[in-house]
Design an enzyme around this catalytic site. Structure first.
Site, PDB file in Angstrom:
ATOM      1  N   ASN A 255      32.778  49.926  35.027  1.00  0.00           N
ATOM      2  CA  ASN A 255      33.525  49.427  36.175  1.00  0.00           C
ATOM      3  C   ASN A 255      33.466  50.529  37.228  1.00  0.00           C
ATOM      4  O   ASN A 255      34.165  51.528  37.137  1.00  0.00           O
ATOM      5  CB  ASN A 255      34.963  49.132  35.754  1.00  0.00           C
ATOM      6  CG  ASN A 255      35.790  48.560  36.879  1.00  0.00           C
ATOM      7  OD1 ASN A 255      35.333  48.470  38.028  1.00  0.00           O
ATOM      8  ND2 ASN A 255      37.013  48.192  36.580  1.00  0.00           N
TER       9      ASN A 255
ATOM     10  N   ARG B 138      31.196  45.256  35.750  1.00  0.00           N
ATOM     11  CA  ARG B 138      32.190  44.432  36.428  1.00  0.00           C
ATOM     12  C   ARG B 138      31.846  44.400  37.915  1.00  0.00           C
ATOM     13  O   ARG B 138      31.666  45.446  38.541  1.00  0.00           O
ATOM     14  CB  ARG B 138      33.572  45.036  36.240  1.00  0.00           C
ATOM     15  CG  ARG B 138      34.612  44.249  36.974  1.00  0.00           C
ATOM     16  CD  ARG B 138      35.948  44.929  36.916  1.00  0.00           C
ATOM     17  NE  ARG B 138      36.942  44.091  37.557  1.00  0.00           N
ATOM     18  CZ  ARG B 138      38.020  44.540  38.162  1.00  0.00           C
ATOM     19  NH1 ARG B 138      38.262  45.828  38.196  1.00  0.00           N
ATOM     20  NH2 ARG B 138      38.864  43.712  38.728  1.00  0.00           N
TER      21      ARG B 138
ATOM     22  N   HIS C 282      40.473  38.831  39.267  1.00  0.00           N
ATOM     23  CA  HIS C 282      41.005  38.999  37.903  1.00  0.00           C
ATOM     24  C   HIS C 282      40.543  37.861  36.994  1.00  0.00           C
ATOM     25  O   HIS C 282      41.163  37.580  35.974  1.00  0.00           O
ATOM     26  CB  HIS C 282      42.548  38.995  37.854  1.00  0.00           C
ATOM     27  CG  HIS C 282      43.214  40.168  38.481  1.00  0.00           C
ATOM     28  ND1 HIS C 282      44.474  40.087  39.047  1.00  0.00           N
ATOM     29  CD2 HIS C 282      42.823  41.456  38.640  1.00  0.00           C
ATOM     30  CE1 HIS C 282      44.824  41.274  39.520  1.00  0.00           C
ATOM     31  NE2 HIS C 282      43.834  42.120  39.287  1.00  0.00           N
TER      32      HIS C 282
ATOM     33  N   ARG D  32      50.246  45.948  47.550  1.00  0.00           N
ATOM     34  CA  ARG D  32      49.868  44.863  48.465  1.00  0.00           C
ATOM     35  C   ARG D  32      51.024  43.893  48.675  1.00  0.00           C
ATOM     36  O   ARG D  32      51.799  43.628  47.761  1.00  0.00           O
ATOM     37  CB  ARG D  32      48.679  44.069  47.892  1.00  0.00           C
ATOM     38  CG  ARG D  32      47.446  44.891  47.657  1.00  0.00           C
ATOM     39  CD  ARG D  32      46.268  43.975  47.260  1.00  0.00           C
ATOM     40  NE  ARG D  32      45.204  44.777  46.705  1.00  0.00           N
ATOM     41  CZ  ARG D  32      44.727  44.633  45.462  1.00  0.00           C
ATOM     42  NH1 ARG D  32      45.198  43.702  44.656  1.00  0.00           N
ATOM     43  NH2 ARG D  32      43.759  45.418  45.036  1.00  0.00           N
TER      44      ARG D  32
ATOM     45  N   GLU E  46      39.849  43.192  29.505  1.00  0.00           N
ATOM     46  CA  GLU E  46      38.731  42.822  30.375  1.00  0.00           C
ATOM     47  C   GLU E  46      37.422  43.435  29.886  1.00  0.00           C
ATOM     48  O   GLU E  46      36.375  42.809  29.985  1.00  0.00           O
ATOM     49  CB  GLU E  46      39.036  43.264  31.815  1.00  0.00           C
ATOM     50  CG  GLU E  46      40.081  42.359  32.447  1.00  0.00           C
ATOM     51  CD  GLU E  46      40.690  42.925  33.713  1.00  0.00           C
ATOM     52  OE1 GLU E  46      41.527  43.851  33.589  1.00  0.00           O
ATOM     53  OE2 GLU E  46      40.351  42.462  34.798  1.00  0.00           O
TER      54      GLU E  46
END
Ligand code: ADP
Length: 393
Positions: A7, A88, A176, A235, A378
């Site tokens: 990633n 990813r 996601h 966020r 993940e």
């Protein structure tokens, strides 16, 4: 057989060597502050964490250092049965509804999608390019958006001028997705049924919620970018887009400043100065009224999405919590579920208090909705998807 999962971020490379069959993470590591005067590297193998400070000027040097660690600390990749590298990638646009073997064409498509994910795709691509140079095995990309390619148009299309939206590829792509797919499948396995109306709450530093019917995503909270939806660590999640115009006009803030404000200086951090949920709880428990209010705003947003997705799906069978906050924060889960009491959702306080890596049911047997906690993984999901692609070659 193993898969190296990578990633790659703008100044970091996260990696895991995974056994896709057993699910074991054989080695786990992270290179941070690439390109700065001193990069920090962590490599964990056989339960021992090794840490280094090095000067690594780019992703190529970063990955070379990682391969050196595999060689010297272990496990040696040549002996670890590595069959693929799984990468990813955040944005797959409308091109990818599943994992893809990296060819020149796929690589170029990832590059082409950069305008839709300027912070992520170019960084992902850097990792892909250096890894392809250094590791002579098939490379597979797994997209964060792929699971949401099944979204019906009514959920994916914004009520924006059609021509402008289509010309500039503006629509809901979600994010996601690897986690939502993995967790919703685990939930179906746990319940022993595929035909389910599910909501998955992925509550980490980034947070998103999805509605899944019979295994297919029908809605999700993240949009063109990961900014939309739930309140997150830094966020805003949903706000009236006119806030941007307003602040531009009355506060004289530039587009870049506003981008920074809503993505990096808002959410929990903006509300109380901390983006870690544990710190927010500490403040709230110490009597800080803003922190308590931040928790209320966070929970309110989640409950609002649960209600709207239950309505969209015409019911709800399973609600699952996952990711850092979802998996660990029993008090927050209890607050969410308490607000669903009028709909017959009831908490099992005992199982909710359990900590661990196991899937657990935290609703009572009488509850109208089965509520689960499922640890997401993940990296394992990416490793398995990469393995599937390689098996099909
Ligand atoms: P990321 O989006 O970075 O992958 P994670 O899924 O690892 O995030 O979640 C990170 C967040 O999980 C942290 O910011 C922290 O707020 C939260 N978290 C971790 N442990 C706990 C805990 N015991 N209680 C509440 N929040 C927690």
């Amino acid at each position: 057989m193993t898969v190296l999962v990578i990633n790659s971020g703008s100044s970091s490379i996260k990696y895991q060597l995974v056994d896709p069959e057993s699910g074991e993470a054989i080695a786990v590591g992270l290179v941070e502050q690439i390109g700065e005067s001193s990069s920090h590297i962590k490599h964990t193998y056989e339960g021992v964490k090794h840490e280094f400070d090095e000067t690594l000027s780019d992703h190529g040097e970063g990955l070379r250092f990682v391969l050196h660690l595999f060689d010297t600390i272990g496990p040696k990749l040549s002996e670890a049965g590595i069959v693929a590298v799984g990468h990813r990638v955040v944005q797959g646009g409308r091109h990818f509804d599943g994992p893809a073997l990296i060819t020149q064409e796929v690589r170029d498509l990832v590059a082409e999608l950069a305008p839709l994910a300027p912070l992520h795709n170019p960084a992902n691509l850097r990792g892909i390019d250096v890894a392809r140079d250094l590791l002579d095995v098939p490379h597979v990309v797994v997209f964060d958006t792929a699971f949401f390619q099944t979204l019906p148009e009514e959920a994916a299309r914004y009520a924006l001028d059609r021509e402008i939206a289509d010309t500039y590829a503006v629509r809901r792509y979600g994010a996601h997705g690897t986690s939502h797919q993995y967790v919703s499948r685990k939930a179906a396995e746990y319940v022993g049924r595929e035909d389910l109306k599910q909501i998955v709450l992925h509550l980490g530093n980034g947070a998103s919620v999805s509605a899944v019917v019979d295994g297919e995503a029908v809605d999700t909270s993240m949009g063109l970018t990961p900014l939309e939806g739930l309140v997150m660590g830094t966020r805003t999640g949903d706000i009236d887009p006119a806030v941007i115009f307003h602040l531009h006009r009355v506060a004289g803030m530039s587009i870049d400043e506003l981008d920074d404000l809503v993505n990096k200086r808002s959410g929990l951090k903006g509300l109380v100065g901390e983006n870690d949920m544990r710190a927010v709880w500490d403040m709230a428990n110490g009597g800080d009224a803003n922190a308590r209010e931040a928790l209320d705003i966070y929970v309110h947003r989640i409950v609002k999405y649960i209600g709207s997705y239950a309505a969209v799906m015409g019911g709800l069978d399973v609600l699952t919590f996952t990711a850092g906050i979802g998996e660990n924060d029993d008090l927050l889960r209890a607050e969410v579920i308490a607000r669903l009491a009028p709909f017959g959702v009831t908490l099992n306080a005992e199982t909710n208090a359990i900590r661990g890596d196991e899937i657990r049911k935290i609703s009572t047997d009488e509850s109208s909705v089965t509520v689960l906690v499922i640890p997401t993984n993940e990296e394992l999901a990416i490793a398995r998807q990469a393995m599937d692609v390689v098996a099909g070659l």
